[in-house]
Write a protein that holds these residues in place. Structure first.
Motif, PDB file in Angstrom:
ATOM      1  N   ARG A   1      -6.199   9.614   4.307  1.00  0.00           N
ATOM      2  CA  ARG A   1      -6.383   8.288   4.884  1.00  0.00           C
ATOM      3  C   ARG A   1      -7.733   7.705   4.477  1.00  0.00           C
ATOM      4  O   ARG A   1      -7.855   6.530   4.157  1.00  0.00           O
TER       5      ARG A   1
ATOM      6  N   VAL B   1       1.211   4.275  -2.655  1.00  0.00           N
ATOM      7  CA  VAL B   1       0.873   5.663  -2.282  1.00  0.00           C
ATOM      8  C   VAL B   1       2.081   6.573  -2.455  1.00  0.00           C
ATOM      9  O   VAL B   1       1.969   7.713  -2.910  1.00  0.00           O
TER      10      VAL B   1
ATOM     11  N   TRP C   1      -0.476  12.597   1.327  1.00  0.00           N
ATOM     12  CA  TRP C   1      -1.429  11.500   1.256  1.00  0.00           C
ATOM     13  C   TRP C   1      -1.343  10.647   2.502  1.00  0.00           C
ATOM     14  O   TRP C   1      -2.316  10.080   2.966  1.00  0.00           O
TER      15      TRP C   1
ATOM     16  N   MET D   1      -3.298  -1.243  -6.040  1.00  0.00           N
ATOM     17  CA  MET D   1      -3.522   0.080  -5.446  1.00  0.00           C
ATOM     18  C   MET D   1      -3.241   1.186  -6.463  1.00  0.00           C
ATOM     19  O   MET D   1      -3.990   2.171  -6.546  1.00  0.00           O
TER      20      MET D   1
ATOM     21  N   ILE E   1      -7.673   6.584   0.869  1.00  0.00           N
ATOM     22  CA  ILE E   1      -6.916   5.342   0.654  1.00  0.00           C
ATOM     23  C   ILE E   1      -7.656   4.145   1.236  1.00  0.00           C
ATOM     24  O   ILE E   1      -7.920   3.159   0.537  1.00  0.00           O
ATOM     25  N   THR E   2      -8.016   4.218   2.509  1.00  0.00           N
ATOM     26  CA  THR E   2      -8.593   3.035   3.150  1.00  0.00           C
ATOM     27  C   THR E   2     -10.071   2.861   2.816  1.00  0.00           C
ATOM     28  O   THR E   2     -10.567   1.750   2.757  1.00  0.00           O
TER      29      THR E   2
ATOM     30  N   ALA F   1     -10.011   3.559  -2.200  1.00  0.00           N
ATOM     31  CA  ALA F   1      -9.104   2.820  -3.085  1.00  0.00           C
ATOM     32  C   ALA F   1      -8.916   1.377  -2.633  1.00  0.00           C
ATOM     33  O   ALA F   1      -9.025   0.445  -3.431  1.00  0.00           O
ATOM     34  N   LEU F   2      -8.639   1.211  -1.345  1.00  0.00           N
ATOM     35  CA  LEU F   2      -8.263  -0.120  -0.838  1.00  0.00           C
ATOM     36  C   LEU F   2      -9.322  -1.201  -1.099  1.00  0.00           C
ATOM     37  O   LEU F   2      -8.978  -2.260  -1.644  1.00  0.00           O
TER      38      LEU F   2
ATOM     39  N   LEU G   1      -5.888   3.892  -7.453  1.00  0.00           N
ATOM     40  CA  LEU G   1      -5.626   5.309  -7.172  1.00  0.00           C
ATOM     41  C   LEU G   1      -5.747   6.170  -8.422  1.00  0.00           C
ATOM     42  O   LEU G   1      -5.937   7.386  -8.328  1.00  0.00           O
TER      43      LEU G   1
ATOM     44  N   ILE H   1       0.844  -1.207   0.000  1.00  0.00           N
ATOM     45  CA  ILE H   1       0.000   0.000   0.000  1.00  0.00           C
ATOM     46  C   ILE H   1       0.874   1.251   0.000  1.00  0.00           C
ATOM     47  O   ILE H   1       0.694   2.162  -0.810  1.00  0.00           O
TER      48      ILE H   1
END
Lengths: 337, 534
Positions: free
Chosen positions: A247, A124, B5, A227, A250-251, A254-255, A231, A120
């Motif tokens: 955060r 990122v 990010w 990922m 992402i979590t 995307a995740l 993204l 991850i």
């Protein structure tokens, strides 16, 4: 959904049976004679002893009958008697499976704990030092031969530094706990035997790292790729444009979408760890199924080979089945199709 | 992408999760506890499938069985033809010559009960009626009769044939009848279907050996504890642990670190690295095993090999000293023929006097005589394995280059062990490079193998004089005469030249000074654990 589950289950059973049939036919084309391999030199030269041995193990029967008997026994949950250990194959498997399950599970957890975060972050922070580190870890993990890595780890952490214990599941002079599940970590917790728990845990460190090495690499790379793909999608751009926290993007966005390929790989990786630990088990004198499989193969132990094949096929089919089920939950479109 | 990010703190947290997983497992090591009085042996015991003496036919279990059970007789290290007393105090022929009368010493089982003639009879009957491999070793025993509680008669089928060698085998370790019967053991005629004691005997022992078996975890460990009643005096260690270690490199590290007191499966290169290290020593002993080249005598399989002179040419072209000194680093010896050094009629002098030696001129001359002046071609099969750290592949390449010097072209045919065994046993191999590892120390069994089952494998019909020689030597009671006959047997077999012994390995064991006395033996059980001392 129920229809989907049943159709998948039926296919799975057919697949397992097909796998056993293929292995049975291959094993029987090997020119070596298991009776001669199992008997001592004098007995192997005594036709009466050889014939008696063949009769005892049903090796004198025609091929189709041997396979039919295997299926009949399988229906009763019986794998027959091992030619090389001379006892019920089931007893062997019950003896050896816990060591492998424990090792593979710890190795799998280790792979997830290292591989997922690393993948991850590598995605990122593309092209940062973390990404390079992830690439190096993946490359080493996937390309280093297991036996080499195992010896190097043993030599450094056991032989030279003395940080880790040697081979086996427990220290030589430790007393093994009474068997409950055969999984030492679980049994010692149930018994409250913390000293043996620490001993067993310490003995798991090196072999699980070695066994996990390739899987860590695979999970890292797959997570990173998935990922990156996620993204770059529009919905992530929209989420960022909304001003959501990094955060959360992402979590939360995307995740979950990147998890589909990782789940597939993870399932297969766990099945691989369960069934592919021969080298690690050899170097670490680990009394598991990997070594048992190897010995069965080299001694042409038909009943044991067939049992292992059935189990391996079943593990893979089951894992695939579970992965398919989780797909259906992660992505409802799968069922509709 | 360092645009916020993910913060540095979060990054550290995520990375830490992986690291923590590692660190949690890392040892605060369960370290050497009180190891004094415990002897830990590192050895590959994966071949152990049973520890019931009457069912045992593998290579490593005798070590355990010898520690847990006492047999009637035994062999002193280096002399494997003249037995010495163990549970038997003395023995003699009965007046009619049909039986061997054995007088037992006053010895106790680990339970504290006396070893009686009834236990001896029961044990030998059970071996016979279980009909497993060990029953074959006792094929000359007709019956056993109790004379009085300390005397037993063993009636023989062939009264002249020696039986003490078989009685010395760990498969004939004496069991305590009462204890084994309580676990379902029986010596009845139908014992092969009704005896239920094997499962118990795999984890426990009922013998009069120096130690008592208290557990066996397959592919992990065998545990033994001291038997305070042992007739040979108090054993040296409280516990013995036979630890399974399949890899020699793991054994090397363990013996260096002191986790094991002896390592059995180190290869010569590893032993070299240990030379001069404090606290470690190398114990070596010639085994009774040997590696040999077997040649068919069948013209159907190979026209040249059917000719005796052609086979003799092969024997004369091999560089035996090169194999011993260069490939094995000198850690081997060589017997002249199929009787390993340590048996009657087989010494290093016998090898020098009558054993084949490299002589290329003679090899060329023999090829001329055989009618193959330009040499010939033959296939040699060998297993994908190694013996004494030397792989058969390397050995075969060495032989190939030796034979090429006289024009003999050897084609290499590696295969898996089971396939090799199948081909060899069913007499389908042209030539085989393999290993002889006797099931027990019985002088005549080596020789009769060459005139019976090994002869059949090489499609060789032994001449009547050689068969008679083996029979006569087996029955000869005068050791000096018997010795001369065995030498003559070897000389005759070397002429036939279808079995060429290449070397007899000296097995090396690395021992820590925690075991000051550690007597190795070639009797099949590798080490006399009853005599090991800290």
């Amino acid at each position: 959904m129920i229809r989907y589950v049943f159709s998948r289950l039926a296919t799975s059973i057919v697949l397992v049976l097909l796998a056993t049939l293929v292995v049975f036919l291959i094993a029987n084309t090997i020119p070596g004679d298991p009776a001669l391999a199992a008997l001592g030199d004098e007995q192997a030269s005594d036709p009466a002893a050889v014939n008696a041995f063949r009769a005892l193990y049903g090796l004198d029967k025609p091929l189709w009958e041997q396979y039919w008997r295997f299926l009949q026994r399988l229906a009763h949950g019986d794998f027959g008697r091992s030619i090389s250990s001379r006892r019920a194959v089931m007893a062997d498997i019950i003896d050896y499976a816990p060591a492998t399950i424990e090792l593979a599970t710890i190795a799998f957890l280790l792979s997830l704990l290292i591989g997922l975060p690393l993948g991850i972050i590598a995605a990122v922070r593309r092209d940062s030092w973390v990404d390079h580190l992830a690439r190096a870890v993946a490359l080493i993990g996937v390309s280093a031969p297991t036996f080499w890595l195992a010896f190097i780890m043993l030599a450094i952490f056991y032989g030279y530094l003395g940080w880790a214990p040697g081979t086996g599941r427990l220290d030589p002079i430790a007393f093994a706990p009474d068997r409950i599940t055969g999984l030492l970590l679980i049994d010692t917790i149930i018994l409250g035997d913390w000293e043996t728990f620490r001993d067993a845990a310490a003995h798991l460190v090196l072999p699980s790292i070695v066994l996990a090495s390739a899987t860590i690499g695979l999970i890292t790379r797959t997570t990173r790729a998935a990922m990156l793909e996620a993204l770059s999608q529009d919905y992530v751009r929209v989420a960022r444009a909304k001003g959501l926290l990094a955060r959360v993007v992402i979590t939360g966005h995307a995740l979950p979408n990147a998890m589909l390929p990782v789940v597939t790989l993870g399932g297969l990786a766990y099945a691989n760890l369960l069934t592919g630990a021969v080298m690690t088990e050899t170097v670490f004198s680990w009394p598991g199924l990997g070594r048992y499989t190897f010995r069965s193969a080299v001694s042409v132990d038909f009943p044991a080979i067939m049992a292992i094949t059935t189990i391996v096929a079943a593990v893979f089919v089951l894992v695939n089945f579970l992965v398919d089920m989780s797909y259906a939950m992660l992505d409802p479109r799968v069922v509709k199709k | 992408m360092s645009n916020g990010w993910i913060s540095r703190r979060e990054l550290a947290l995520l990375l830490g999760a992986g690291g923590a997983a590692l660190a949690a497992g890392l040892p605060d090591r369960v370290h050497a506890q009180a190891r004094r009085n415990t002897l830990v042996l590192g050895i590959d015991i994966s071949d152990t499938i049973s520890l019931d003496p009457a069912r045992m036919a593998q290579y490593t279990p005798p070590m355990t069985l010898n520690a847990a059970y006492a047999s009637l007789v035994s062999f002193a290290v280096g002399n494997y033809y003249d037995p010495i007393p163990a549970l038997a105090e003395s023995w003699s022929r009965t007046a009619d010559g049909k039986a061997l009368r054995i007088k037992l010493r006053e010895a106790k089982f680990a339970s504290g009960n006396l070893v009686t003639a009834d236990d001896v009879k029961w044990t030998l009957d059970r071996v016979k009626h279980l009909k497993d491999q060990p029953a074959l070793y006792n094929s000359n025993i007709a019956s056993v009769a109790v004379v009085d509680p300390r005397t037993v008669d063993i009636f023989l089928i062939e009264p002249g044939e020696p039986v003490l060698g078989a009685l010395a085998s760990t498969t004939n370790g004496i069991l305590e009848r009462k204890v084994v019967e309580a676990q379902g053991g029986t010596s009845a005629v139908d014992a092969n279907t009704t005896d239920k004691a094997t499962a118990w005997l795999n984890d426990n022992s009922a013998g009069a050996g120096a130690y008592r078996l208290t557990g066996w975890q397959r592919n992990q460990q065998i545990q033994l504890v001291r038997n305070p009643h042992y007739y040979g005096g108090m054993p040296g260690f409280e516990r013995i642990l036979i630890r399974h270690m399949s890899e020699s490199a793991a054994q090397l590290l363990a013996v260096q670190r002191g986790d094991i007191d002896a390592a059995f499966n180190l290869i010569p290169e590893q032993i070299q690295t240990l030379k001069g290290q404090a606290g470690l020593r190398v114990e070596g002993l010639a085994s009774l095993d040997f590696v040999y080249l077997a040649l068919t005598t069948s013209a159907e399989l190979n026209k040249a090999l059917a000719v005796q002179e052609a086979r003799q040419a092969i024997a004369a072209a091999i560089d035996y000293n090169g194999i011993r000194d260069n490939l094995l680093g000198g850690v081997a010896t060589r017997c002249a023929h199929f009787l390993p050094i340590g048996l009657l009629g087989s010494t290093e002098k016998t090898t020098r006097d009558i054993g084949p030696q490299q002589n290329l001129d003679r090899a060329r001359m023999l090829l001329q005589k055989a009618g193959f002046p330009d040499g010939f071609e033959f296939d040699v099969s060998y297993g994908n394995a190694a013996v004494s750290g030397l792989s058969y592949a390397v050995l075969a390449q060495k032989l190939q280059s030796d034979l090429a010097r006289v024009g003999i072209r050897m084609k290499l045919n590696p295969m898996d062990q089971v396939n090799l065994r199948t081909q060899y046993t069913t007499a389908k191999s042209t030539a085989v490079l393999t290993f002889w590892n006797p099931a027990g120390v019985r002088q005549f069994s080596w020789a009769t193998a060459t005139t019976e089952r090994v002869a059949a494998r090489l499609r060789w019909t032994p001449p009547a004089d050689i068969v008679k020689l083996v029979k006569d030597a087996t029955l000869e009671q005068d050791l000096a005469k018997q010795e001369a006959m065995w030498v003559e047997y070897q000389r005759r077999m070397i002429e036939v030249s279808h079995l060429i012994v290449l070397f007899q390995p000296i097995y090396q064991t690395v021992v820590r000074d925690t075991a000051k006395t550690f007597p190795l033996t070639a009797s099949g059980y590798q080490v006399e654990l009853e005599k090991a001392r800290p």
